[in-house]
Design an enzyme around this catalytic site. Structure first.
Site, short mmCIF file in Angstrom:
data_model
loop_
_atom_site.label_atom_id
_atom_site.label_comp_id
_atom_site.label_asym_id
_atom_site.label_seq_id
_atom_site.Cartn_x
_atom_site.Cartn_y
_atom_site.Cartn_z
N LYS A 123 13.69 4.08 1.31
CA LYS A 123 14.36 3.09 0.68
C LYS A 123 14.14 3.38 -0.84
O LYS A 123 13.04 3.14 -1.41
CB LYS A 123 13.98 1.63 1.07
N GLU A 153 0.71 2.29 -4.24
CA GLU A 153 0.57 2.65 -5.82
C GLU A 153 1.19 1.52 -6.36
O GLU A 153 2.43 1.31 -6.60
CB GLU A 153 1.23 3.82 -6.04
N CYS A 177 3.29 2.94 -15.08
CA CYS A 177 2.26 2.19 -14.25
C CYS A 177 1.07 2.55 -15.08
O CYS A 177 0.09 1.77 -15.06
CB CYS A 177 2.25 2.51 -12.97
N GLU A 198 0.99 -6.95 -17.09
CA GLU A 198 1.59 -5.68 -17.38
C GLU A 198 2.84 -5.84 -18.11
O GLU A 198 3.71 -6.43 -17.58
CB GLU A 198 1.75 -4.72 -16.18
P1 NAP Z 1 9.16 -3.66 -7.45
O1 NAP Z 1 10.25 -4.74 -8.01
O2 NAP Z 1 8.13 -3.88 -6.53
O3 NAP Z 1 10.40 -2.54 -6.60
C1 NAP Z 1 9.73 -1.35 -5.85
C2 NAP Z 1 10.33 -1.02 -4.72
O4 NAP Z 1 10.44 -2.25 -3.72
C3 NAP Z 1 11.89 -1.16 -5.07
O5 NAP Z 1 12.75 0.11 -4.11
C4 NAP Z 1 12.46 -2.25 -4.39
O6 NAP Z 1 13.86 -2.52 -4.06
C5 NAP Z 1 11.51 -2.62 -3.53
N1 NAP Z 1 11.37 -4.01 -3.01
C6 NAP Z 1 11.60 -4.97 -3.67
N2 NAP Z 1 11.31 -6.07 -2.88
C7 NAP Z 1 11.16 -5.65 -1.68
C8 NAP Z 1 11.11 -6.21 -0.35
N3 NAP Z 1 10.80 -7.62 -0.29
N4 NAP Z 1 10.95 -5.51 0.57
C9 NAP Z 1 10.93 -4.21 0.79
N5 NAP Z 1 10.98 -3.75 -0.46
C10 NAP Z 1 11.37 -4.33 -1.64
O7 NAP Z 1 9.07 -2.66 -8.74
P2 NAP Z 1 9.63 -2.04 -9.61
O8 NAP Z 1 9.94 -3.16 -10.76
O9 NAP Z 1 10.79 -1.25 -9.19
O10 NAP Z 1 8.57 -1.43 -10.52
C11 NAP Z 1 7.62 -1.39 -11.40
C12 NAP Z 1 6.41 -1.64 -10.87
O11 NAP Z 1 5.91 -0.60 -10.24
C13 NAP Z 1 5.47 -1.76 -12.17
O12 NAP Z 1 4.48 -2.72 -11.57
C14 NAP Z 1 4.63 -0.37 -12.00
O13 NAP Z 1 3.34 -0.40 -12.63
C15 NAP Z 1 4.54 -0.20 -10.65
N6 NAP Z 1 4.44 1.26 -10.38
C16 NAP Z 1 3.33 1.87 -9.98
C17 NAP Z 1 3.15 3.32 -9.99
C18 NAP Z 1 1.82 3.60 -9.42
O14 NAP Z 1 1.73 5.02 -9.13
N7 NAP Z 1 0.70 2.83 -9.18
C19 NAP Z 1 4.02 4.08 -10.37
C20 NAP Z 1 5.10 3.52 -10.93
C21 NAP Z 1 5.47 2.31 -10.68
P3 NAP Z 1 15.00 -2.82 -5.09
O15 NAP Z 1 15.03 -1.80 -6.25
O16 NAP Z 1 16.12 -2.80 -4.09
O17 NAP Z 1 14.80 -4.28 -5.36
#
Ligand code: NAP
Length: 498
Positions: free
Chosen positions: A195, A270, A304, A401
């Site tokens: 997804k 992650e 991140c 963050e």
């Molecule tokens: P996010 O809101 O958690 O979304 C990530 C993914 O999860 C998206 O595909 C999102 O879909 C999906 N998602 C959201 N709600 C969900 C649910 N209830 N059930 C299933 N899937 C769901 O994070 P983001 O804003 O895209 O990314 C930023 C975050 O990612 C930051 O905190 C960053 O630090 C972290 N990150 C971590 C790493 C690492 O390697 N540790 C790398 C990159 C980013 P939708 O887009 O359709 O909402």
């Protein structure tokens, strides 16, 4: 359903420069076929640089997501039975296609995510490097021969694919975060249902198209773009899905972890970071400034591993801040397709609102702005690269963050104080420090409670190194040989009667 290349709105929004227009897809991908799924729902994709709609992508329903899981499970039997070399050959073809199409893939990425085109090209090259790494590692997935405990008996530990893998990826690296999950999963012999993020799904679809052309068996890699609340629960509750690999926020990671508990899935998470960047009094300040620019402002601060807190020894703070502000002043904000631009827009209005909230909280508690501090005159979601000084650890900008182009600078006096400040977070992904004292390199490197530590560098990424967090930054590792092990189960085979 075919592609979106004939939609008028993409013309003039840079996607008209694609050499291979069929990389632009607007369907979901199940069983090696593009389809509009079982509903007519679609989600628009915006170019954050212009606010224009560049595509409208089909949404998977729960029925579609379930079908993708069943197909992946069926096809996995044949794929995992192939030799590692056969799987590696397909992955190497995929790697080559990613490189051959780097310009188009980077164009799609910049159009949907906003980052500068040079960064997007780097992301595609790095994604390809992960595919190559795991094509190579597929042939080195060794088990163990265990010295026997009884005559006439032989003992083995075999590595076998974990099963169908559900992958959920974020928008900040729309290609890379997929490559480093999907390549090792496929190398291990697993089937995958991905997804992708709603904000930036086009890169995922282009990757799937190229994987198909490379010869991945239809159904081994499926992409079910759609509403997370609909697709997510299908992926987390299906007993056929044996592993969930997720990159995104800690908040959603915890939710998915709870949802996955009913079927006791393997988890690789992650999650968010809150990286400290420590500059000791013996640091090479010029080098530290270069590293801080890279670690803070890449992808407009939306990574991140972004330096979230610059922790600088009080005796070098003035020198560091002066050089840092001067370097920040040279960054150019604008549309990622402009070759001079080094900082694109933030992904959306909510991201800008978070940056503004952090700045308001910090300045109302006494921090001062040394550079920037406002929305950019270009409008939209552009924000000025910002340096904050006089920052205290009680401020939100150090506790959360920020995920934006804000660099808060804190002071310290002793090594113990710097370590205490750095470790005072529930996150534990990346940390950086600058020193020329070899003893300190090991003392501090070992004492930092983070999964990834950069010493005298702000750029730590390499596909051959294990990447991942401790504490609330996640579980498991991506990259390196360990990243392949995540997608395998160890089976103990005890052969008696020999
Ligand atoms: P996010 O809101 O958690 O979304 C990530 C993914 O999860 C998206 O595909 C999102 O879909 C999906 N998602 C959201 N709600 C969900 C649910 N209830 N059930 C299933 N899937 C769901 O994070 P983001 O804003 O895209 O990314 C930023 C975050 O990612 C930051 O905190 C960053 O630090 C972290 N990150 C971590 C790493 C690492 O390697 N540790 C790398 C990159 C980013 P939708 O887009 O359709 O909402």
């Amino acid at each position: 359903m075919g592609s979106i290349v004939d939609l008028p709105q993409i013309i003039g929004d840079r996607l008209d420069r694609l050499r291979e227009t069929l990389l632009l897809r607007d369907g979901i991908f199940i069983g090696g076929e593009w389809t509009s799924g079982s509903s007519n729902e679609r989600l628009d994709v915006l170019n954050p640089s212009t606010g224009q709609i560049i595509a409208s992508v089909a949404c998977a329903t729960d029925v579609d997501a379930h079908r993708a899981i069943v197909v992946a499970n069926d096809v996995m039997r044949e794929w995992s039975a192939r030799t590692a070399t056969e799987r590696a050959d397909v992955l190497m073809r995929w790697y080559q296609l990613l490189l051959d199409n780097v310009d188009d893939l980077a164009t799609i990425l910049t159009a949907e995510q906003g980052k500068p085109l040079s960064e997007a090209k780097g992301e595609i090259a790095y994604s390809a490097a992960f595919v190559r790494w795991y094509a190579e590692e597929a042939r080195r997935s060794y088990g163990d021969v265990i010295p026997t405990n009884r005559a006439g008996r032989r003992l083995f530990a075999l590595r076998q694919p974990v099963g169908v893998v559900a992958a959920i990826s974020p928008w900040n690296f729309p290609a890379l975060m997929i490559a480093r999950k999907v390549a090792p999963a496929l190398a291990a012999g697993c089937g995958v249902v991905l997804k992708p993020p709603s904000e930036a799904p086009l890169s995922a679809l282009a990757l799937a198209e190229l994987g198909h052309r490379a010869g991945l068996p239809p159904g081994i890699f499926n992409v079910v773009h759609g509403q997370p609340e609909i697709v997510g629960p299908v992926l987390t509750s299906s007993p056929l899905v044996r592993m969930l690999t997720f990159t995104g926020s800690t908040e959603i990671g915890k939710l998915l972890m709870a949802q996955s508990s009913t079927t006791v899935k393997r988890l690789a998470l992650e999650l968010g970071g809150n990286a400290p960047f420590i500059v000791f009094d013996d640091a090479d300040i010029e080098m530290a400034v270069r590293g801080a620019i890279e670690a803070k402002f890449r992808n407009a601060g939306q990574t991140c591993v972004c330096a979230n807190r610059l922790i600088v020894h009080s005796s070098v703070r003035e020198e560091f801040v002066s050089q840092f502000v001067s370097a920040v002043g040279k960054l150019k904000v604008g549309d990622g397709f402009d070759p001079d631009v080094t900082i694109g827009p933030l992904i959306d209005e909510a991201a800008v609102a978070k940056v503004e909230r952090h700045l308001h909280d910090a300045t109302s508690q006494g921090a001062t702005i040394a550079h920037g501090g406002h929305r950019h005159s270009l409008g939209g979601t552009y924000f000025e690269p910002t340096v904050l000084v006089g920052v205290k650890s009680s401020m939100d900008v150090t506790r959360e963050e920020t995920f934006g182009p804000v660099a808060p600078v804190l002071d310290f006096e002793t090594e113990e104080e710097a370590l205490a400040l750095a470790n005072s977070t529930e996150s534990g992904l990346a940390a950086y420090f600058y020193t020329r004292d070899v003893g300190r390199v090991f003392r501090v490197g070992e004492a930092l409670e983070f999964g990834v530590v950069g010493v005298n560098t702000g750029a730590i990424s390499y596909e051959g190194a294990p990447f991942g967090g401790v504490k609330e930054s996640g579980l498991g590792r991506e990259g390196s040989r360990h990243g392949l092990d995540e997608f395998t189960e160890l089976k103990y085979l005890c052969v008696d009667g020999i």
